[in-house]
Design a protein around this motif. Structure first.
Motif, PDB file in Angstrom:
ATOM      1  N   ASP A 201       0.851  -1.176   0.000  1.00  0.00           N
ATOM      2  CA  ASP A 201       0.000   0.000   0.000  1.00  0.00           C
ATOM      3  C   ASP A 201       0.893   1.235   0.000  1.00  0.00           C
ATOM      4  OD1 ASP A 201      -3.058   0.812   0.558  1.00  0.00           O
ATOM      5  OD2 ASP A 201      -1.752   2.218   1.629  1.00  0.00           O
ATOM      6  N   PRO A 202       0.455   2.342  -0.609  1.00  0.00           N
ATOM      7  CA  PRO A 202       1.292   3.544  -0.627  1.00  0.00           C
ATOM      8  C   PRO A 202       1.610   4.096   0.758  1.00  0.00           C
ATOM      9  CG  PRO A 202      -0.459   3.717  -2.263  1.00  0.00           C
ATOM     10  CD  PRO A 202      -0.755   2.503  -1.438  1.00  0.00           C
ATOM     11  N   LEU A 203       0.807   3.728   1.769  1.00  0.00           N
ATOM     12  CA  LEU A 203       1.002   4.281   3.104  1.00  0.00           C
ATOM     13  C   LEU A 203       1.352   3.200   4.120  1.00  0.00           C
ATOM     14  CD1 LEU A 203      -1.964   6.822   3.399  1.00  0.00           C
ATOM     15  CD2 LEU A 203       0.402   7.296   2.767  1.00  0.00           C
ATOM     16  N   VAL A 204       2.261   3.547   5.028  1.00  0.00           N
ATOM     17  CA  VAL A 204       2.529   2.766   6.229  1.00  0.00           C
ATOM     18  C   VAL A 204       2.456   3.739   7.392  1.00  0.00           C
ATOM     19  CG1 VAL A 204       4.220   1.448   7.530  1.00  0.00           C
ATOM     20  CG2 VAL A 204       3.984   1.049   5.085  1.00  0.00           C
ATOM     21  N   ASN A 205       1.536   3.503   8.304  1.00  0.00           N
ATOM     22  CA  ASN A 205       1.345   4.392   9.449  1.00  0.00           C
ATOM     23  C   ASN A 205       2.290   3.967  10.568  1.00  0.00           C
ATOM     24  OD1 ASN A 205       0.469   5.832  11.668  1.00  0.00           O
ATOM     25  ND2 ASN A 205      -1.707   5.551  11.249  1.00  0.00           N
ATOM     26  N   VAL A 206       3.303   4.812  10.864  1.00  0.00           N
ATOM     27  CA  VAL A 206       4.243   4.490  11.933  1.00  0.00           C
ATOM     28  C   VAL A 206       3.848   5.167  13.247  1.00  0.00           C
ATOM     29  CG1 VAL A 206       6.155   4.041  10.362  1.00  0.00           C
ATOM     30  CG2 VAL A 206       5.833   6.338  11.265  1.00  0.00           C
ATOM     31  N   HIS A 207       2.867   6.032  13.213  1.00  0.00           N
ATOM     32  CA  HIS A 207       2.158   6.544  14.389  1.00  0.00           C
ATOM     33  C   HIS A 207       2.946   7.490  15.282  1.00  0.00           C
ATOM     34  CE1 HIS A 207      -0.632   6.462  17.882  1.00  0.00           C
ATOM     35  NE2 HIS A 207      -1.528   6.216  16.963  1.00  0.00           N
ATOM     36  N   ARG A 208       4.293   7.367  15.323  1.00  0.00           N
ATOM     37  CA  ARG A 208       5.124   8.211  16.197  1.00  0.00           C
ATOM     38  C   ARG A 208       4.579   8.186  17.626  1.00  0.00           C
ATOM     39  NH1 ARG A 208       5.443  14.565  16.018  1.00  0.00           N
ATOM     40  NH2 ARG A 208       4.177  14.216  17.868  1.00  0.00           N
ATOM     41  N   ASP A 209       4.474   7.014  18.174  1.00  0.00           N
ATOM     42  CA  ASP A 209       3.719   6.824  19.411  1.00  0.00           C
ATOM     43  C   ASP A 209       4.573   7.011  20.661  1.00  0.00           C
ATOM     44  OD1 ASP A 209       1.502   6.356  20.858  1.00  0.00           O
ATOM     45  OD2 ASP A 209       1.280   4.258  20.323  1.00  0.00           O
ATOM     46  N   HIS A 210       4.130   7.897  21.562  1.00  0.00           N
ATOM     47  CA  HIS A 210       4.630   8.026  22.929  1.00  0.00           C
ATOM     48  C   HIS A 210       6.157   8.111  23.010  1.00  0.00           C
ATOM     49  CE1 HIS A 210       0.762   7.584  24.930  1.00  0.00           C
ATOM     50  NE2 HIS A 210       0.467   6.746  23.954  1.00  0.00           N
ATOM     51  N   ASP A 211       6.693   9.185  22.527  1.00  0.00           N
ATOM     52  CA  ASP A 211       8.131   9.434  22.608  1.00  0.00           C
ATOM     53  C   ASP A 211       8.411  10.096  23.955  1.00  0.00           C
ATOM     54  OD1 ASP A 211      10.746   9.945  22.213  1.00  0.00           O
ATOM     55  OD2 ASP A 211      10.513  10.831  20.239  1.00  0.00           O
ATOM     56  N   TYR A 212       8.656   9.288  24.979  1.00  0.00           N
ATOM     57  CA  TYR A 212       8.733   9.796  26.346  1.00  0.00           C
ATOM     58  C   TYR A 212       9.984  10.616  26.622  1.00  0.00           C
ATOM     59  CZ  TYR A 212       4.702   7.364  28.124  1.00  0.00           C
ATOM     60  OH  TYR A 212       3.428   6.975  28.373  1.00  0.00           O
ATOM     61  N   TYR A 213      11.085  10.287  25.984  1.00  0.00           N
ATOM     62  CA  TYR A 213      12.356  10.833  26.427  1.00  0.00           C
ATOM     63  C   TYR A 213      12.811  12.055  25.630  1.00  0.00           C
ATOM     64  CZ  TYR A 213      12.209   6.388  28.744  1.00  0.00           C
ATOM     65  OH  TYR A 213      11.808   5.330  29.503  1.00  0.00           O
TER      66      TYR A 213
END
Length: 276
Positions: A201-213
């Motif tokens: 698929d043209p898209l892959v959702n990497v979400h950028r999830d919860h970068d705490y540091y």
């Protein structure tokens, strides 16, 4: 878009300028059929003429298979229901902190040690068949692969996770990839390329999830098919000049409370006892 007309005698005509439009029109025609208690079949409210086109290009739902493993037959039922409702995007939240059920040929330990049970895994053949099944029904599948937190990498590859035993949320989803290691970026380039090819698929959702540091607000960017990596101050192309990763922002993490949590598979228990 499509146009469907059925006259009083039951003779019908369906017009569309696309395959997906024809699929939507056939679904509408199927919904005109009524079944009586005696088993008789008839068309409802004739004559009828329908001119239909989508108001929104993205009409989707999201399914999380990390917290709750969903068997393939149920995923197919969901897609069939989407076809009936004329929805066109399934965002598949395939992996997360609780488990890692998605097979990788390049990194087999991810699913081997991250799955809930021996059968709780989606092989690459499973994914290919599901993508083909959904496309035949006018539904595209966008994979959601959480990075850098909520990733589930701690089970199969704890060596690239900053604090594989650190637990903040109940499901251990606060563990994040270590952005100070070059091998983290090498892994992401290979693994994301493999997944992008698998889902096609043209898209892959990497979400950028919860970068705490706060070391990097965006661990990875995917632009024009080229993976980029980011430090605290700059992004560089994977094919360009390498930058020295910065440890800025990691001070004080050693004081965070860390507790051990068994992985979904006992063979995947994280081996790290402390943060770097």
């Amino acid at each position: 878009s499509y146009e469907l007309s059925v006259d009083a005698t039951g003779q019908g005509e369906l017009r569309s300028n696309s395959t997906v439009g024809a699929i939507r029109g056939l679904e509408t025609f199927a919904q005109l059929v009524e079944y009586s208690m005696e088993g008789e079949v008839q068309l409802w409210a004739l004559p009828v003429k329908v001119q239909d086109r989508p108001q929104y290009k993205y009409r989707g739902i999201k399914v999380d298979t990390s917290r709750h493993f969903v068997p393939l037959r149920r995923l197919r039922n969901i897609i069939r229901g989407m076809e009936a409702a004329k929805l066109n995007v399934l965002q598949w939240h395939a992996v997360d902190g609780p488990s890692f059920p998605l097979e990788s040929k390049l990194y087999p330990s991810l699913a081997d040690k991250g799955k809930y049970c021996p059968s709780c895994v989606y092989t690459q053949q499973d994914v290919k068949e599901l993508v083909a099944y959904s496309r035949a029904r006018g539904v595209r599948i966008i994979p959601e692969l959480d990075i850098p937190g909520h990733s589930g990498f701690q089970y199969g590859m704890p060596e690239i996770v900053a604090c594989p035993n650190y637990q903040d949320f109940a499901d251990g989803g606060a563990r994040a990839l270590d952005p100070t290691l070059d091998k983290t970026y090498a892994f992401l380039t290979e693994w994301l390329s493999e997944m992008a090819s698998l889902f096609d698929d043209p898209l892959v959702n990497v979400h950028r999830d919860h970068d705490y540091y706060m070391v990097s607000r965006r661990l990875l960017l995917m632009t024009a098919g080229t993976f980029h990596r980011c430090t605290a101050t700059r992004c560089v192309s994977s094919a360009g000049t390498r930058a020295t990763p910065s440890r800025a922002g990691w001070q004080g993490t050693a004081s965070r409370r860390e507790t051990s949590r068994p992985s979904p598979s006992t063979s995947g228990a994280a081996s790290h006892a402390r943060c770097r």
